[in-house]
Scaffold this active site. Structure first.
Site, PDB file in Angstrom:
ATOM      1  N   GLU A  76      44.588  45.595  41.092  1.00 13.55           N
ATOM      2  CA  GLU A  76      44.113  46.932  41.440  1.00 13.55           C
ATOM      3  C   GLU A  76      42.617  47.053  41.186  1.00 13.55           C
ATOM      4  O   GLU A  76      42.109  46.562  40.185  1.00 13.55           O
ATOM      5  CB  GLU A  76      44.874  47.966  40.595  1.00 13.55           C
ATOM      6  CG  GLU A  76      44.569  49.381  40.989  1.00 13.55           C
ATOM      7  CD  GLU A  76      45.827  50.230  40.917  1.00 13.55           C
ATOM      8  OE1 GLU A  76      45.908  51.209  41.630  1.00 13.55           O
ATOM      9  OE2 GLU A  76      46.708  49.883  40.121  1.00 13.55           O
ATOM     10  N   ASP A  77      41.927  47.732  42.093  1.00 16.52           N
ATOM     11  CA  ASP A  77      40.484  47.951  41.967  1.00 16.52           C
ATOM     12  C   ASP A  77      39.731  46.661  41.672  1.00 16.52           C
ATOM     13  O   ASP A  77      38.725  46.677  40.967  1.00 16.52           O
ATOM     14  CB  ASP A  77      40.171  48.956  40.835  1.00 16.52           C
ATOM     15  CG  ASP A  77      40.982  50.216  40.982  1.00 16.52           C
ATOM     16  OD1 ASP A  77      41.233  50.608  42.132  1.00 16.52           O
ATOM     17  OD2 ASP A  77      41.354  50.787  39.946  1.00 16.52           O
TER      18      ASP A  77
END
Ligand code: MN
Length: 721
Positions: A76-77
């Site tokens: 994520e990210d």
């Protein structure tokens, strides 16, 4: 602060032989992925995955789970792709991380209780592998431990979500230690003053409580020794949150509440639990009605223990839990206990762990099935088996039975949405009506004002709601079509008398027949006409003025319908309008099985009693035997696209693969086969009968030609030709 050395050290204590390479690889990947990132409090981001992995290693989880924790935030990210992760740590861990990332994206918005319940179930159902949930829970534990870095408002929001979603999941999975810790952090975030008051109170009593615990433990231990029971006896302070709950439930003040402490007796064997209970009851006076046997009747999450309340020294009540050490492990760690290393080995063999993707299979393979039987049933029925949970674009969660489709979802939104549904978007991707919903899907329904339900939809929908709505719509529409048909039949006859339904209605001449038939309205009369329940002539007689009727009918003729039929055959201009067969007329029109007429065939309708119009070929032998005055002219609607069934007989060699060739030809032509039947005639010859869904005789002729060209096919005939 947890270090990678702490984690590896932890694992070595419970799994000395485990291959630690996955943990090392995951650590290196996490260090790379989070390089330069910081948390809210300014420390390196890497500390967070390390802490989460630390929590799981304290739960003695398997290497894959601990490794997953290290990289759980790396997808994520982050510029890291799934492929890169697979290269570094393998497919199993990457899949687990993907699961954690996926449930992390589920946003809980609606605060209603039912929604919370559905949301919890959706999270559980979305994570096929329960280790995903364990990582997510450990993630939440660490986030709660560090919650003070958020603003008070944000703290409250996170704490509420934790109480609504994660605490019940921890409870459901039997992770009581995790549950207790989460609750206490939430308590601190939501009611900091109340928590401080309770903590201060406990601290002021600390010396007395310690003394009392020691006194009771000594008495109990001595009693156990006397009866040769190998038992660990200990007392503990209750958590501030459970004390607060007690105060609230009992309506007491903190100062009056005496049970700040509780005792545990851990033994080896189940029988010893009951023995220990007997010993305690002979040493102390028992408080009536406080005994509970959770060993004979385990809680749904697998919890087993004997609970009793005794009258202890100094007139204070003493709560005691008695359980085996194995039961204790399950009580503290719940589902996690099944993925742990036990005496250096996995509770399940690595083979079993990789093979089984779903938790129920996991539990079937689990070794201690006896203790966990009821738990398994709950897992099976409530958590994972028969339900899927999907989201609306607004973020609400809806529950469906396994196998439910996009069409069911549409009907769950609204009947009108269902009735006009043409497809759906799942997570932005187009899917057909028959798409099977999966937990976690975000579903958006596409509608069109041109769409309407058909009987085919009864094979697509799975929920009772959708099925009954579709059925209702089709029945209504069929009724309307039948009424239209009946009206058309009456209209065709009225034309002979220079009359029309509209004219008769305006002049009030429809009332008599409605009254005579005891019908609700004139539509009901038309309906009965189309069904064949009332002859057209009966209706006409009541509508047409008597003198007109006599004038027209006293002329010699061989029956009204016969006259119509002859006109129809010669197609005179100005004759009665034939009934239009659209193919979608509904139940009131059906094709005669004897001759299987198709659009394009010269055809005649026969009004069969109570069953509407049956369409025969004009040349049908069967038709010739039927009453002439019940025949009506019909005409095919050339604009209709409905499919009719056409039957053909194929004479052919009995060679292998021939039926497959025939099927391929039909498939290529886009013609569905409704049924096929092959008969061996001996002498290496065979007869194949096919029932095909075609539009008209043109399409049937084309497909027959194509089949004739197949090698081994001798002749193709139409049945009833
Ligand atoms: Mn995290």
């Amino acid at each position: 602060m947890t270090t990678i050395a702490d984690i590896l050290g932890n694992i070595r204590t419970y799994a000395p032989d485990a291959d630690l390479q996955p943990v090392m690889s995951a650590y290196l990947l996490a260090a790379k992925a989070h390089h330069g990132q910081t948390r809210k409090n300014g420390e390196p981001y890497l500390n967070h995955p390390l802490a989460v992995a630390g929590i799981l290693s304290e739960l003695r989880m398997d290497v894959e789970t601990v490794a997953t924790a290290l990289v759980h935030d790396a997808l994520e990210d982050n510029p890291l792709s799934k492929d890169e992760m697979t290269d570094a740590v393998g497919a199993v861990i990457t899949e687990l991380v993907d699961g954690v990332t996926k449930i992390g994206k589920l946003k809980f918005r609606n605060k209603e209780e039912l929604q919370a319940e559905n949301f919890r179930k959706m999270m559980l159902a979305t994570s096929r592998d329960p280790r995903v949930i364990l990582v997510k829970l450990a993630d939440r534990v660490h986030n709660m431990r560090t919650i003070e870095h958020h603003k008070p408002e944000k703290q409250r929001e996170i704490a509420k979500e934790t109480l609504d979603i994660f605490v019940p999941i921890a409870n459901r999975l039997g992770l009581s230690k995790v549950k207790a810790e989460l609750e206490d952090h939430c308590f601190g975030a939501l009611e900091p003053e109340e928590r401080s008051r309770i903590v201060a109170h406990i601290e002021s009593q600390q010396a007395d409580l310690d003394r009392y615990i020691a006194r009771v433990c000594t008495i109990m231990s001595d009693a156990m020794r006397e009866y040769h029971i190998d038992a660990d006896v200990y007392g503990r302070l209750k958590a501030p949150y459970s004390i607060a709950k007690k105060i609230r439930e009992k309506g007491m003040t903190l100062e009056n509440l005496h049970d700040l402490i509780a005792f545990r007796v851990l033994v080896t064997k189940k029988e010893e639990c009951y023995l220990a209970l007997g010993v305690l009851h002979s040493s102390f006076q028992m408080v009536q009605d406080k005994f509970k046997d959770y060993i004979g009747h385990p809680k749904p999450n697998g919890y087993q223990s004997l609970h009793t309340v005794l009258l202890g020294p100094e007139g204070r009540t003493v709560e005691v839990q008695i359980r085996t050490r194995d039961m204790h492990r399950v009580a503290e760690e719940g589902v996690a206990a099944h993925w742990q290393y036990k005496e250096g080995h996995l509770a399940l063999s690595p083979d079993e762990l990789t093979k089984v993707a779903r938790v129920r299979e996991m539990f079937e393979a689990a070794r201690d099935t006896q203790d966990a039987t009821e738990f398994q049933q709950v897992i099976r029925s409530e958590l994972f088996a028969d339900e899927v949970f999907v989201r609306t674009p607004a973020g609400d969660v809806k529950k469906f039975p396994l196998g439910a489709t996009a069409l069911d979802f549409a009907y769950a939104v609204h009947t009108d949405v269902g009735n006009t549904c043409v497809g759906a978007k799942v997570d932005g991707r187009m899917v057909p009506l028959r798409y099977e919903l999966k937990s976690g899907d975000r579903v958006e329904i596409l509608t069109s004002s041109n769409q309407k339900p058909s009987r085919d939809w009864l094979n697509i929908a799975k929920t009772g709601r959708a099925l009954s709505k579709i059925k209702r719509f089709c029945e209504l529409e069929e009724r309307e079509a039948t009424i239209r048909l009946g009206r058309e039949m009456v209209e065709a006859e009225l034309k002979r008398f220079g009359d029309s339904v509209q004219k008769a209605r305006n002049e009030g001449r429809l009332k008599d027949i409605v009254k005579k038939r005891n019908a609700r309205d004139v539509d009901q009369v038309f309906f009965d006409v189309a069904k064949g329940d009332v002859p057209v002539a009966t209706v006409i007689k009541k509508i047409v003025p008597e003198d007109t009727y006599l004038e027209k009918t006293t002329t010699p003729y061989a029956g009204i319908a016969n006259a119509l039929l002859s006109r129809f055959r010669s197609k005179p201009s100005g004759g009665p309008s034939p009934i239009l067969i659209t193919g979608e007329n509904g139940v009131a029109v059906e094709m005669a099985r004897c001759c299987n007429p198709l659009p394009g065939d010269a055809a005649v309708g026969f009004i069969s009693r109570g069953r509407g119009i049956r369409v025969h070929k004009a040349t049908c032998d069967q038709l010739a035997t039927l009453e002439a005055d019940r025949r009506v002219p019909v005409e095919w609607d050339v604009t209709a696209t409905a499919k009719h069934s056409g039957r053909i007989l194929i004479h052919c060699n009995d060679r292998p693969g021939l039926l497959a060739n025939i099927t391929q030809v039909c498939e290529k032509a886009g013609v569905n086969i409704n049924s096929a039947e092959a008969r061996n005639l001996g002498d290496q010859r065979a007869l194949v009968q096919l029932e095909l869904a075609v539009r008209d005789i043109v399409e049937l002729g084309q497909i027959m030609k194509s089949i004739e060209k197949i090698g081994g096919v001798e002749a193709v005939d139409r049945v009833g030709a």
